[in-house]
Design an enzyme around this catalytic site. Sequence first.
Site, PDB file in Angstrom:
ATOM      1  N   GLU A   1      10.622   1.561   9.957  1.00 24.96           N
ATOM      2  CA  GLU A   1      11.642   2.540   9.550  1.00 24.96           C
ATOM      3  C   GLU A   1      10.994   3.900   9.721  1.00 24.96           C
ATOM      4  O   GLU A   1      10.123   4.277   8.927  1.00 24.96           O
ATOM      5  CB  GLU A   1      12.050   2.309   8.088  1.00 24.96           C
ATOM      6  CG  GLU A   1      12.727   0.980   7.826  1.00 24.96           C
ATOM      7  CD  GLU A   1      14.128   0.892   8.416  1.00 24.96           C
ATOM      8  OE1 GLU A   1      14.708   1.931   8.787  1.00 24.96           O
ATOM      9  OE2 GLU A   1      14.637  -0.234   8.524  1.00 24.96           O
TER      10      GLU A   1
ATOM     11  N   LYS B   1       0.875  -1.178   0.000  1.00 24.56           N
ATOM     12  CA  LYS B   1       0.000   0.000   0.000  1.00 24.56           C
ATOM     13  C   LYS B   1       0.913   1.229   0.000  1.00 24.56           C
ATOM     14  O   LYS B   1       1.535   1.569   0.997  1.00 24.56           O
ATOM     15  CB  LYS B   1      -0.913   0.046   1.228  1.00 24.56           C
ATOM     16  CG  LYS B   1      -2.002   1.103   1.043  1.00 24.56           C
ATOM     17  CD  LYS B   1      -2.325   1.942   2.259  1.00 24.56           C
ATOM     18  CE  LYS B   1      -1.444   3.053   2.641  1.00 24.56           C
ATOM     19  NZ  LYS B   1      -1.485   4.276   1.810  1.00 24.56           N
TER      20      LYS B   1
ATOM     21  N   GLY C   1      -4.531   1.236   4.928  1.00 25.12           N
ATOM     22  CA  GLY C   1      -3.285   0.778   5.567  1.00 25.12           C
ATOM     23  C   GLY C   1      -3.591   0.011   6.837  1.00 25.12           C
ATOM     24  O   GLY C   1      -3.036  -1.058   7.099  1.00 25.12           O
TER      25      GLY C   1
ATOM     26  N   GLY D   1      -3.945   5.719   4.482  1.00 28.76           N
ATOM     27  CA  GLY D   1      -3.303   4.981   5.577  1.00 28.76           C
ATOM     28  C   GLY D   1      -4.287   4.668   6.674  1.00 28.76           C
ATOM     29  O   GLY D   1      -4.353   3.537   7.177  1.00 28.76           O
TER      30      GLY D   1
ATOM     31  N   CYS E   1      14.525  10.890   5.657  1.00 22.19           N
ATOM     32  CA  CYS E   1      14.546  10.579   7.084  1.00 22.19           C
ATOM     33  C   CYS E   1      15.947  10.711   7.667  1.00 22.19           C
ATOM     34  O   CYS E   1      16.117  11.002   8.833  1.00 22.19           O
ATOM     35  CB  CYS E   1      14.026   9.165   7.288  1.00 22.19           C
ATOM     36  SG  CYS E   1      14.811   7.996   6.190  1.00 22.19           S
TER      37      CYS E   1
ATOM     38  N   GLU F   1      11.378  16.335  14.138  1.00 21.75           N
ATOM     39  CA  GLU F   1      11.690  16.187  12.714  1.00 21.75           C
ATOM     40  C   GLU F   1      10.850  17.200  11.922  1.00 21.75           C
ATOM     41  O   GLU F   1       9.626  17.196  12.009  1.00 21.75           O
ATOM     42  CB  GLU F   1      11.337  14.764  12.274  1.00 21.75           C
ATOM     43  CG  GLU F   1      11.717  14.488  10.837  1.00 21.75           C
ATOM     44  CD  GLU F   1      11.310  13.081  10.404  1.00 21.75           C
ATOM     45  OE1 GLU F   1      10.162  12.679  10.657  1.00 21.75           O
ATOM     46  OE2 GLU F   1      12.152  12.391   9.797  1.00 21.75           O
TER      47      GLU F   1
HETATM   48  P1  NAP Z   1       3.145   8.586   7.244  1.00 23.62           P
HETATM   49  O1  NAP Z   1       2.136   9.652   7.265  1.00 23.62           O
HETATM   50  O2  NAP Z   1       3.400   7.845   8.506  1.00 23.62           O
HETATM   51  O3  NAP Z   1       2.698   7.584   6.084  1.00 23.62           O
HETATM   52  C1  NAP Z   1       3.478   6.495   5.671  1.00 23.62           C
HETATM   53  C2  NAP Z   1       2.558   5.446   5.073  1.00 23.62           C
HETATM   54  O4  NAP Z   1       1.731   4.901   6.097  1.00 23.62           O
HETATM   55  C3  NAP Z   1       1.599   5.976   4.021  1.00 23.62           C
HETATM   56  O5  NAP Z   1       1.353   4.972   3.072  1.00 23.62           O
HETATM   57  C4  NAP Z   1       0.352   6.264   4.845  1.00 23.62           C
HETATM   58  O6  NAP Z   1      -0.818   6.319   4.054  1.00 23.62           O
HETATM   59  C5  NAP Z   1       0.360   5.082   5.784  1.00 23.62           C
HETATM   60  N1  NAP Z   1      -0.297   5.284   7.068  1.00 23.62           N
HETATM   61  C6  NAP Z   1      -0.488   6.430   7.755  1.00 23.62           C
HETATM   62  N2  NAP Z   1      -1.121   6.177   8.923  1.00 23.62           N
HETATM   63  C7  NAP Z   1      -1.326   4.843   8.972  1.00 23.62           C
HETATM   64  C8  NAP Z   1      -1.937   3.962   9.922  1.00 23.62           C
HETATM   65  N3  NAP Z   1      -2.448   4.400  11.071  1.00 23.62           N
HETATM   66  N4  NAP Z   1      -1.979   2.648   9.652  1.00 23.62           N
HETATM   67  C9  NAP Z   1      -1.446   2.167   8.504  1.00 23.62           C
HETATM   68  N5  NAP Z   1      -0.883   2.942   7.567  1.00 23.62           N
HETATM   69  C10 NAP Z   1      -0.806   4.268   7.798  1.00 23.62           C
HETATM   70  O7  NAP Z   1       4.553   9.112   6.761  1.00 23.62           O
HETATM   71  P2  NAP Z   1       4.867  10.012   5.498  1.00 23.62           P
HETATM   72  O8  NAP Z   1       4.433  11.396   5.833  1.00 23.62           O
HETATM   73  O9  NAP Z   1       4.350   9.363   4.271  1.00 23.62           O
HETATM   74  O10 NAP Z   1       6.459   9.916   5.427  1.00 23.62           O
HETATM   75  C11 NAP Z   1       7.282  10.757   6.131  1.00 23.62           C
HETATM   76  C12 NAP Z   1       7.847  10.065   7.360  1.00 23.62           C
HETATM   77  O11 NAP Z   1       8.482   8.851   6.969  1.00 23.62           O
HETATM   78  C13 NAP Z   1       8.920  10.880   8.028  1.00 23.62           C
HETATM   79  O12 NAP Z   1       8.731  10.841   9.422  1.00 23.62           O
HETATM   80  C14 NAP Z   1      10.202  10.161   7.643  1.00 23.62           C
HETATM   81  O13 NAP Z   1      11.266  10.342   8.534  1.00 23.62           O
HETATM   82  C15 NAP Z   1       9.759   8.750   7.591  1.00 23.62           C
HETATM   83  N6  NAP Z   1      10.671   7.941   6.752  1.00 23.62           N
HETATM   84  C16 NAP Z   1      11.507   7.055   7.360  1.00 23.62           C
HETATM   85  C17 NAP Z   1      12.406   6.317   6.604  1.00 23.62           C
HETATM   86  C18 NAP Z   1      13.340   5.337   7.234  1.00 23.62           C
HETATM   87  O14 NAP Z   1      13.879   4.495   6.512  1.00 23.62           O
HETATM   88  N7  NAP Z   1      13.569   5.385   8.537  1.00 23.62           N
HETATM   89  C19 NAP Z   1      12.443   6.478   5.229  1.00 23.62           C
HETATM   90  C20 NAP Z   1      11.580   7.397   4.648  1.00 23.62           C
HETATM   91  C21 NAP Z   1      10.678   8.123   5.424  1.00 23.62           C
HETATM   92  P3  NAP Z   1      -1.308   7.747   3.470  1.00 23.62           P
HETATM   93  O15 NAP Z   1      -0.290   8.173   2.510  1.00 23.62           O
HETATM   94  O16 NAP Z   1      -2.602   7.464   2.860  1.00 23.62           O
HETATM   95  O17 NAP Z   1      -1.406   8.672   4.651  1.00 23.62           O
END
Ligand code: NAP
Length: 469
Positions: free
Chosen positions: A245, A170, A207, A203, A279, A377
Site C-alpha cells: 500500500e 514493525k 524492517g 526500517g 496517502c 507526492e
Molecule cells: P516509509 O518511510 O516507507 O516507512 C514505512 C515503514 O517502512 C516504516 O515502518 C519504516 O521504518 C519501514 N521501512 C522503511 N524503509 C524500509 C525498508 N527498506 N525495508 C523495510 N522497512 C522499511 O513511509 P512513511 O514515511 O512512514 O509513510 C509515508 C508513506 O506511506 C507515503 O508515501 C504514503 O503515501 C504511504 N502510505 C500509503 C498508504 C496506502 O494505504 N496506500 C497508507 C498510508 C501511507 P522507519 O519508520 O524506521 O523508517
Amino acid sequence: MKQYDQLYINGKWRASDGTQWVEGTNPATLEPIGKMVCATPEEIDEAVSAAHKAFPEWNARPLEERAAFLAAIADGIERHQEELAKLIVEELGAPITFARGVQVGGSIREIRATLEELPRFFFKEELENVTVLKEGFGVVACITPWNYPLNQIQRKITPAFLAGNTVVVKPASLTPRTALALAQIIHETKLPEGVFNLILGSGAETGKALAAHPKVRLISFTGSTKAGQSLYAQAALGIKKLILELGGKSALILLPEGEETQAVSRCMETILNNSGQSCSALTRLLVPREKRQAVEALLLDYVQRVGLMGDPLDPATKLGPVVSKDQYERVLNYIEKGKGEGARVLTGGTPRQGAGYFIPTTIFSDVTPQMTIAQEEIFGPVLCVMAYDTVEEAIEWANDTPYGLSGAVVGPEEEAYKVALRLRTGNVYLNAGKANPKAPFGGYHQSGLGREMGLYGLEDYLEIKAILK
Ligand code: NAP
C-alpha cells in the site's frame, strides 16, 4: 528521557537487549517524548520463530474463535480510545478531534465492519470432485507507516488473523508508542501466545531483516513507494507473497456542471486532515478554466473559515504540525520547487514562525501537469489547482502520474460516473459519496499491489488449496 525498551514476543513483554535507540519528538512542541529501542537480530528471529510456532494451531482454529479475538480487540480499542487518541496527538501531531474520530474511531469501525461481513465469505467450497480450501500463509511481516499509527496496524492484523496467519509487526520509528499501547490491548484479550508479536526498530535495519527472515511467507507493507520497491526486490529472493500500500497523487475533477463548493470542501478536508499526510489525499484539484477564479475565491474562504492551525490538543484545531523535521523540510522544499517552476501561491507558502513543525495550508494555482508539485507526492497540507480546457484533458491529467490510489469527480451523477470509469485508480468518490469500511482500498500502478479492508482485504492473506477426491 523516557525509554521504550519493551518488545512483545510470544505473548509476553520483555526488555530488549538492543543498544541502538531512536529519539522521539512531539512535533507540535518539539519536546522530547522518549527514545525507542531497536530490536537485535536475535530478537527479530525470536519473534518470527514464536509466530511460526503458533501458526499451525491458530490456522486450525475455528473462524468464529479467531473472529471473537478481533471483536475483543475492537472493544479494547474502544475502552482505551482516549489514551490512544492522546498518544497519536503526542507522537504524530494530529488534532485531537481527528485523532478521536478518524484515527481511533476508524479502527474500531473497520474491525467491526469486517466482522459483520464475514458470513458472506467462504473458506471452503465444493466443486465437482474438488474441495477448495482457503487458509493462512504462515508468518506475516507487517511493516507500517506513521501517518495512521493505529489503523495501519489494524488494517493488517484484522485480515491476517481472520485468514489464520500469525504476525510480527514493525511500526514506524516515529510512532512506536501507539503500537505499544495496541500490543497491550491485544495482550489483555489473552490471544494465544505467538499469534501477535511486536518488535521495534528502524526500517532500514529491523524492517529489512524482518522481511528477509526465511520463515516470513507474506510481507504486508504500507509506506513510501521507494521502500516498497526495495521490499519487492527483496521478496523476490524468497518468492514471498507481497501486499503493498504505497503513495498517491490523487485528483478531484470538477466537471463544468459540477457544484464548486462541494469540490472545494471535498478536496480541502483531505488537505487539512492529518496535515495532508494521507496517502489518499486529493492533492490536485482540476477545474474548468472558466471556473478557476470562482474556485480560488471559495478555497480562500474555506481556509479562513475552517482551517484553524494550532495546538493539536485544542478540539477546535483543524490543522496540526507535520510529523517530523524531515517531513517539514521535505514539504517546504516542494513548496519552493512549486514557486520556482512558476506556480502561483494563492495562500500559505511560508512556514509559521515559532516552535513546532507547522506549515500553513498552501494552495498553488496555475499548476501545469509537468510541474514537480503536480507529479510527486508531497505529503503535507499543499493543494495544486489546475485549470483544464476540456474534460478529456482533465481525465488525461488525472491519470498522468506514476500513482493510482484515489480520486473524485464532482458533477452530474451520470456524467461523473462515466468519468469515474476512466480513472485508473483504486477508489473514486462521486460528489458527496462517503467512505465505507466494507469497500476495498488500494492502488493501481505505483500506488501498490493488493487491497485492504473488508472481505477484499481478506483475499490477499489466503493461500488456496484444492483437495481432489
Ligand atoms: P516509509 O518511510 O516507507 O516507512 C514505512 C515503514 O517502512 C516504516 O515502518 C519504516 O521504518 C519501514 N521501512 C522503511 N524503509 C524500509 C525498508 N527498506 N525495508 C523495510 N522497512 C522499511 O513511509 P512513511 O514515511 O512512514 O509513510 C509515508 C508513506 O506511506 C507515503 O508515501 C504514503 O503515501 C504511504 N502510505 C500509503 C498508504 C496506502 O494505504 N496506500 C497508507 C498510508 C501511507 P522507519 O519508520 O524506521 O523508517
